[in-house]
Scaffold this active site. Structure first.
Site, PDB file in Angstrom:
ATOM      1  N   LYS A 137     -75.968 106.332  27.281  1.00 57.74           N
ATOM      2  CA  LYS A 137     -75.673 105.594  28.823  1.00 57.74           C
ATOM      3  C   LYS A 137     -75.165 106.640  29.851  1.00 57.74           C
ATOM      4  O   LYS A 137     -75.681 106.968  30.986  1.00 57.74           O
ATOM      5  CB  LYS A 137     -74.719 104.577  28.762  1.00 57.74           C
ATOM      6  CG  LYS A 137     -74.458 104.020  30.187  1.00 57.74           C
ATOM      7  CD  LYS A 137     -75.459 103.478  30.856  1.00 57.74           C
ATOM      8  CE  LYS A 137     -75.068 103.252  32.114  1.00 57.74           C
ATOM      9  NZ  LYS A 137     -74.228 102.022  32.502  1.00 57.74           N
ATOM     10  N   ARG A 139     -77.127  98.133  31.635  1.00 57.10           N
ATOM     11  CA  ARG A 139     -78.058  98.741  32.284  1.00 57.10           C
ATOM     12  C   ARG A 139     -78.309  98.072  33.732  1.00 57.10           C
ATOM     13  O   ARG A 139     -79.600  97.859  33.637  1.00 57.10           O
ATOM     14  CB  ARG A 139     -79.331  99.207  31.569  1.00 57.10           C
ATOM     15  CG  ARG A 139     -79.037 100.348  30.603  1.00 57.10           C
ATOM     16  CD  ARG A 139     -79.996 100.485  29.751  1.00 57.10           C
ATOM     17  NE  ARG A 139     -80.102 101.840  29.058  1.00 57.10           N
ATOM     18  CZ  ARG A 139     -81.137 102.337  28.178  1.00 57.10           C
ATOM     19  NH1 ARG A 139     -81.860 101.618  27.605  1.00 57.10           N
ATOM     20  NH2 ARG A 139     -80.842 103.599  27.571  1.00 57.10           N
ATOM     21  N   CYS A 146     -72.053 103.635  39.252  1.00 57.95           N
ATOM     22  CA  CYS A 146     -72.632 104.201  37.876  1.00 57.95           C
ATOM     23  C   CYS A 146     -72.883 105.913  38.144  1.00 57.95           C
ATOM     24  O   CYS A 146     -72.079 106.662  37.509  1.00 57.95           O
ATOM     25  CB  CYS A 146     -73.923 103.829  37.731  1.00 57.95           C
ATOM     26  SG  CYS A 146     -73.922 101.927  37.456  1.00 57.95           S
TER      27      CYS A 146
HETATM   28  N1  SAJ Z   1     -80.192 107.756  45.298  1.00 58.43           N
HETATM   29  C1  SAJ Z   1     -80.820 108.598  46.190  1.00 58.43           C
HETATM   30  N2  SAJ Z   1     -82.079 108.997  45.964  1.00 58.43           N
HETATM   31  C2  SAJ Z   1     -82.568 108.484  44.766  1.00 58.43           C
HETATM   32  C3  SAJ Z   1     -81.972 107.325  44.155  1.00 58.43           C
HETATM   33  C4  SAJ Z   1     -80.678 107.157  44.431  1.00 58.43           C
HETATM   34  O1  SAJ Z   1     -80.158 109.148  47.243  1.00 58.43           O
HETATM   35  O2  SAJ Z   1     -83.934 108.680  44.644  1.00 58.43           O
HETATM   36  C5  SAJ Z   1     -78.826 107.141  45.751  1.00 58.43           C
HETATM   37  C6  SAJ Z   1     -78.658 105.809  46.178  1.00 58.43           C
HETATM   38  O3  SAJ Z   1     -78.844 105.736  47.628  1.00 58.43           O
HETATM   39  C7  SAJ Z   1     -77.381 105.589  45.877  1.00 58.43           C
HETATM   40  C8  SAJ Z   1     -77.421 106.104  44.466  1.00 58.43           C
HETATM   41  O4  SAJ Z   1     -78.023 107.376  44.574  1.00 58.43           O
HETATM   42  O5  SAJ Z   1     -76.322 105.873  46.788  1.00 58.43           O
HETATM   43  C9  SAJ Z   1     -77.348 105.415  43.564  1.00 58.43           C
HETATM   44  O6  SAJ Z   1     -78.635 104.803  43.483  1.00 58.43           O
HETATM   45  P1  SAJ Z   1     -79.211 103.995  42.013  1.00 58.43           P
HETATM   46  O7  SAJ Z   1     -80.676 103.847  42.688  1.00 58.43           O
HETATM   47  O8  SAJ Z   1     -79.221 105.071  40.893  1.00 58.43           O
HETATM   48  O9  SAJ Z   1     -78.444 102.658  41.980  1.00 58.43           O
HETATM   49  P2  SAJ Z   1     -77.198 102.428  41.031  1.00 58.43           P
HETATM   50  O10 SAJ Z   1     -75.982 103.054  41.181  1.00 58.43           O
HETATM   51  O11 SAJ Z   1     -77.043 100.800  41.174  1.00 58.43           O
HETATM   52  O12 SAJ Z   1     -77.978 102.924  39.579  1.00 58.43           O
HETATM   53  C10 SAJ Z   1     -78.352 102.062  38.464  1.00 58.43           C
HETATM   54  C11 SAJ Z   1     -78.032 102.669  37.278  1.00 58.43           C
HETATM   55  N3  SAJ Z   1     -77.972 101.673  36.245  1.00 58.43           N
HETATM   56  C12 SAJ Z   1     -77.073 101.641  35.135  1.00 58.43           C
HETATM   57  O13 SAJ Z   1     -76.361 102.417  35.267  1.00 58.43           O
HETATM   58  C13 SAJ Z   1     -77.326 100.644  34.260  1.00 58.43           C
HETATM   59  C14 SAJ Z   1     -79.144 103.634  37.297  1.00 58.43           C
HETATM   60  O14 SAJ Z   1     -78.885 104.030  36.016  1.00 58.43           O
HETATM   61  C15 SAJ Z   1     -80.630 103.140  37.507  1.00 58.43           C
HETATM   62  O15 SAJ Z   1     -81.302 104.164  37.260  1.00 58.43           O
HETATM   63  C16 SAJ Z   1     -80.566 102.510  38.792  1.00 58.43           C
HETATM   64  O16 SAJ Z   1     -79.404 101.452  38.823  1.00 58.43           O
HETATM   65  C17 SAJ Z   1     -81.768 101.609  39.144  1.00 58.43           C
HETATM   66  O17 SAJ Z   1     -82.546 102.171  39.953  1.00 58.43           O
HETATM   67  O18 SAJ Z   1     -82.338 100.975  38.042  1.00 58.43           O
END
Ligand code: SAJ
Length: 447
Positions: A217, A165, A271
């Site tokens: 997950k 995670r 992810c």
């Molecule tokens: N994004 C948006 N709007 C949001 C949140 C994210 O457009 O409100 C976009 C981001 O810009 C990015 C993509 O979504 O391009 C993914 O962003 P993310 O914040 O979900 O980041 P990740 O991909 O690193 O997601 C991980 C995930 N963790 C795992 O799979 C273990 C996710 O479950 C988590 O919620 C996230 O990190 C976190 O913020 O911890």
């Protein structure tokens, strides 16, 4: 067997091998080594293995504490790195942390790296070991792929799925502080894995079976993708209505139980874009889910919408995309990271170039795109702010826009103030800031 393994875990003499030294494998190896275990990291990339052997973390971006921890545990001799699967023979615990992408077209899991790891492990199977897959898996993968691939090693292996995670930018913190689902293929496996994780994870360790862990997950990320898709569709609605989604979501979120996410230029990373497909790839064909695929389609359409916004900005200055210079600011998929996997900036750049624009890319974290922001903006007709990097949120925009030929800014993440002196600002999701123009009518026939 399990008694020996239990003692080895309890007195931390267990020899640990981690297959895959990337964003997941390296930080977890370092923390396991810090907990007192001897860890061997296994990777096919010799450059990565060499850097780790020198105590250098190959992971870029802002990762608090990681570089120092890697240097420390390598110097202490507790962490070493190798490209040779033969090191698995002496392992008591093997973690598998390789990437599990999905195919861009049929959205089916791409298990090449996983199968290679399993083959290597099976060929050099330890006499008995706890094998933990941390990679994200489609439901059913432990039973249909992992267990069969290791069956030749007999029942000497205890199999567990404990999905990672992690989030770039807080890799170590997430390993230490995020709750984990520990999904063993037997109760014994689950209990032993929980005892192992308790040595370096401070958060709750939830026992489950393998299928539950696989489903949790992929579901948690499918859920996030749907949440983001709602925010993006609300942004399109607010553009059409002529109101401001950023103010709308702020007021909606004052209601208990509401948590409208951030609209943006699309969904990148390793992810969220793929885990919804992993979840769906595990189901029978009797079921035809609609919400999760629709959310994927909405999020995947956002880069094209950003191109629409650029065309709207240029047409406002009687400029055509075909001879405009456009600066794309932010190539990583998320703020303050160097990670460009599945970045929405890639389709934005591709579509702008296909339309004939002269595109300049800037990103302070991504190799090849770093450099002076003013130079990146020089003589640009339009700048697109894709990612809320600190350099952009803190920049002095009234001074920066003076370097541009026509000071037009497309803000995809509410980075800028609503007005920037000397510039025109178009804000994704803010219908007050522009009139939408459908880019499809502008596309050359051969695109
Ligand atoms: N994004 C948006 N709007 C949001 C949140 C994210 O457009 O409100 C976009 C981001 O810009 C990015 C993509 O979504 O391009 C993914 O962003 P993310 O914040 O979900 O980041 P990740 O991909 O690193 O997601 C991980 C995930 N963790 C795992 O799979 C273990 C996710 O479950 C988590 O919620 C996230 O990190 C976190 O913020 O911890």
């Amino acid at each position: 067997m399990t008694q020996e393994l239990t003692h080895a875990v309890q007195n931390r003499t267990a020899r640990v091998v981690v297959i895959g030294m990337g964003y997941v494998g390296l930080p977890v190896s370092a923390l396991i080594a810090e907990a007192g275990f001897t860890v061997a990291g296994l990777d096919i990339r010799e450059d990565r293995v060499s850097m780790i052997a020198e105590g250098i973390s190959p992971i870029g971006g802002t990762e608090p504490g990681l570089a120092e921890l890697v240097a420390r545990v390598v110097a202490s001799g507790r962490l070493r790195a190798s490209t040779d699967y033969a090191i698995c023979r002496d392992a008591d615990i093997v973690l598998i942390a390789v990437d599990t992408p999905v195919d861009d077209n049929d959205h089916q899991p791409g298990y090449e790296a996983l199968r290679a790891a399993l083959t290597g492990l099976a060929e050099h199977a330890p006499s008995r070991a706890l094998v933990i897959v941390e990679s994200t898996l489609a439901p059913g993968t432990m039973r249909n792929v992992v267990e069969p691939a290791l069956r030749r090693a007999g029942n000497r292996l205890l199999l567990v799925h404990c999905p990672e995670r992690l989030t770039p930018g807080r890799l170590l913190r997430n390993i230490r502080e995020m709750p984990r689902v520990v999904g063993g293929m037997s109760l014994v496996a689950t209990e032993l894995a929980i005892a192992f994780y308790r040595d370096f994870v401070r958060a709750p360790l939830e026992p489950a079976d393998d299928l539950t862990a696989e489903t949790v997950k992929t579901a948690e990320n499918a859920y996030r993708d749907v949440q983001i898709a709602f925010a993006n569709e609300l942004a399109l609605i607010c553009e059409d209505l002529g109101t401001d989604v950023w103010r709308v979501r702020e007021l909606v979120n004052q209601v208990p139980g509401r948590q409208v996410h951030l609209p943006g230029a699309g969904v990148g990373g390793h992810c969220i874009p793929k885990d919804p497909w992993l979840l769906l790839s595990g189901i029978t064909k009797r079921l035809q889910p609609r919400l999760i695929p629709a959310a994927r389609a909405i999020n995947d359409a956002m880069p094209a919408h950003v191109v629409d916004l650029v065309i709207a900005a240029l047409s406002g200055a009687d400029l055509s995309i075909t001879d405009a210079r456009v600066a794309v600011l932010g190539y990583a998929y998320r703020e303050n990271s160097d990670d460009t996997r599945n970045t929405p900036s890639a389709p934005v750049v591709g579509q702008l170039k296909a339309l004939g624009a002269d595109v300049r890319v800037h990103d302070p974290y991504v190799a090849g795109y770093e450099g002076d922001l003013t130079s990146a903006l020089k003589e640009a007709n339009c700048a697109v702010l894709m990612v809320a990097h600190e350099e952009y949120t803190r920049a002095q925009w009234p001074a920066l826009v003076s370097a541009m030929s026509t000071p037009m800014l497309v803000d995809c993440r509410d980075i800028l103030p609503e007005t920037v002196a000397g510039a025109r600002v178009i804000r994704l999701g803010d219908g007050r800031s522009f009139r939408p123009v459908d880019a499809v009518d502008q596309l050359p026939s051969d695109v």
